[in-house]
Motif scaffolding. Structure first.
Motif, short mmCIF file in Angstrom:
data_model
loop_
_atom_site.label_atom_id
_atom_site.label_comp_id
_atom_site.label_asym_id
_atom_site.label_seq_id
_atom_site.Cartn_x
_atom_site.Cartn_y
_atom_site.Cartn_z
N SER A 176 0.82 -1.21 0.00
CA SER A 176 0.00 0.00 0.00
C SER A 176 0.86 1.26 0.00
CB SER A 176 -0.94 0.00 1.21
OG SER A 176 -0.19 0.06 2.42
N TRP A 177 2.12 1.15 0.33
CA TRP A 177 3.08 2.25 0.27
C TRP A 177 4.07 2.07 -0.88
CZ3 TRP A 177 2.49 6.30 3.66
CH2 TRP A 177 1.62 6.08 4.73
N LEU A 178 4.56 0.84 -1.05
CA LEU A 178 5.55 0.58 -2.10
C LEU A 178 5.01 0.84 -3.50
CD1 LEU A 178 7.31 -2.71 -0.94
CD2 LEU A 178 8.38 -0.47 -1.27
N CYS A 179 3.70 0.69 -3.69
CA CYS A 179 3.16 0.82 -5.04
C CYS A 179 3.14 2.27 -5.53
CB CYS A 179 1.77 0.20 -5.12
SG CYS A 179 0.48 1.12 -4.25
N TRP A 180 3.26 3.27 -4.61
CA TRP A 180 3.17 4.65 -5.08
C TRP A 180 4.28 5.59 -4.59
CZ3 TRP A 180 2.30 8.69 -1.56
CH2 TRP A 180 1.82 8.31 -0.29
N VAL A 181 4.83 5.37 -3.42
CA VAL A 181 5.88 6.30 -2.94
C VAL A 181 7.10 6.29 -3.86
CG1 VAL A 181 7.46 6.81 -1.05
CG2 VAL A 181 5.08 6.20 -0.55
N PRO A 182 7.66 5.12 -4.25
CA PRO A 182 8.78 5.14 -5.20
C PRO A 182 8.41 5.76 -6.55
CG PRO A 182 8.64 3.01 -4.11
CD PRO A 182 7.38 3.74 -3.78
N ASN A 183 7.16 5.61 -6.97
CA ASN A 183 6.72 6.23 -8.23
C ASN A 183 6.86 7.75 -8.17
OD1 ASN A 183 5.95 3.60 -8.67
ND2 ASN A 183 3.87 4.09 -9.33
N LEU A 184 6.39 8.33 -7.08
CA LEU A 184 6.48 9.79 -6.94
C LEU A 184 7.94 10.25 -6.91
CD1 LEU A 184 3.77 11.05 -4.43
CD2 LEU A 184 3.86 11.32 -6.91
N LEU A 185 8.78 9.52 -6.18
CA LEU A 185 10.20 9.88 -6.12
C LEU A 185 10.84 9.78 -7.50
CD1 LEU A 185 11.21 8.04 -2.82
CD2 LEU A 185 10.80 10.49 -3.14
N ALA A 186 10.48 8.75 -8.26
CA ALA A 186 11.03 8.58 -9.61
C ALA A 186 10.57 9.70 -10.53
CB ALA A 186 10.62 7.22 -10.18
N VAL A 187 9.29 10.07 -10.43
CA VAL A 187 8.78 11.17 -11.26
C VAL A 187 9.52 12.46 -10.96
CG1 VAL A 187 6.78 12.68 -11.58
CG2 VAL A 187 6.50 10.21 -11.71
N GLU A 188 9.70 12.75 -9.68
CA GLU A 188 10.38 14.00 -9.29
C GLU A 188 11.82 14.01 -9.81
OE1 GLU A 188 9.42 16.79 -7.76
OE2 GLU A 188 7.36 16.09 -7.55
N TRP A 189 12.52 12.87 -9.69
CA TRP A 189 13.94 12.84 -10.05
C TRP A 189 14.15 12.68 -11.55
CZ3 TRP A 189 18.37 14.29 -8.23
CH2 TRP A 189 19.54 13.82 -8.82
N LEU A 190 13.46 11.75 -12.18
CA LEU A 190 13.73 11.40 -13.57
C LEU A 190 13.06 12.32 -14.58
CD1 LEU A 190 13.43 7.51 -13.39
CD2 LEU A 190 15.52 8.87 -13.46
N PHE A 191 11.92 12.90 -14.20
CA PHE A 191 11.18 13.71 -15.15
C PHE A 191 11.16 15.19 -14.79
CE2 PHE A 191 9.48 9.46 -15.81
CZ PHE A 191 9.52 9.37 -17.20
N ILE A 192 10.75 15.52 -13.57
CA ILE A 192 10.55 16.92 -13.23
C ILE A 192 11.86 17.64 -12.97
CG2 ILE A 192 9.51 18.49 -11.55
CD1 ILE A 192 7.23 16.46 -11.26
N ARG A 193 12.64 17.20 -12.00
CA ARG A 193 13.87 17.92 -11.65
C ARG A 193 14.92 17.81 -12.76
NH1 ARG A 193 13.39 19.83 -6.65
NH2 ARG A 193 11.85 18.83 -5.29
N LYS A 194 15.05 16.63 -13.34
CA LYS A 194 15.99 16.47 -14.44
C LYS A 194 15.57 17.32 -15.63
CE LYS A 194 18.22 12.86 -17.24
NZ LYS A 194 18.27 11.42 -17.52
N GLY A 195 14.27 17.35 -15.92
CA GLY A 195 13.78 18.17 -17.02
C GLY A 195 13.99 19.64 -16.78
#
Length: 201
Positions: A176-195
């Motif tokens: 219930s935590w693993l399915c979404w917390v790493p997703n948000l971290l990946a989005v922030e790092w790989l897409f938003i901040r990197k972009g």
């Protein structure tokens, strides 16, 4: 290529959900204790499954620059359908079904926060585009789809833990935590901040 993989996984899980819940008895593919809860809250489960599947089908294509440029009206209408027919009912029904999630308070809290953040990020994305802030809209939509993609990562973890022989009762509440917390971290790092560092939209 990474986006194509995400789109393929999203569509695959959406089709799986439509088939599993559209043609098989409710709860036939879940843990017996979960099946009892599903049968007791049938309407909420069906709303959550099918509207979330719609969000999975529509979401990946919202990030295609080519489609946005060639079919701007299609992008707008698809985005409205994603938010109004997918995320809104999917999030509200998800918040409802989270209250009887298997795994006790850990599961209830994790899935409830997922639903609330899914709804909140959709609302913030909508407000951003209404005021003409395209960059903020894109960032919030990326976060929102990261939460939509929890439906995919949940099933990846389910299969992985099951294949490793870990008992369902041991690992499910943590999903219930693993399915979404790493997703948000990946989005922030790989897409938003990197972009943002590279000046990309």
């Amino acid at each position: 290529m990474r986006r194509l993989h995400i789109a393929a996984l999203s569509v695959g899980v959406a089709v799986y959900a439509a088939v599993a819940y559209g043609f098989l008895p409710l709860g036939s593919l879940v843990h017996p204790q979960m099946k009892l809860a599903f049968e007791s809250h049938e309407v909420g489960i069906y709303i959550h499954i099918f509207t979330s599947a719609l969000a999975l089908l529509l979401g990946p294509w919202q990030f295609s620059a080519g489609l946005r440029q060639c079919y701007p009206q299609g992008h707008r209408w698809s985005g409205r359908a994603y938010l109004v027919a997918g995320v809104l009912p999917g999030g509200l029904s998800g918040l409802y079904v989270a209250q009887f999630a298997f795994g006790g308070v850990v599961s209830v809290t994790g899935f409830s926060l997922l639903a609330l953040m899914w709804l909140a990020s959709a609302w913030l994305a909508y407000l951003a585009i209404r005021r003409g802030d395209v960059a903020a809209h894109q960032r919030w939509m990326l976060r929102n789809f990261g939460l939509t993609f929890a439906a995919v990562t949940l099933r990846i973890y389910l299969g992985s833990f099951a294949a490793a022989g870990v008992p369902f009762e041991v690992f499910y509440s943590w999903l219930s935590w693993l399915c979404w917390v790493p997703n948000l971290l990946a989005v922030e790092w790989l897409f938003i901040r990197k972009g943002m560092r590279h000046g990309a939209s």
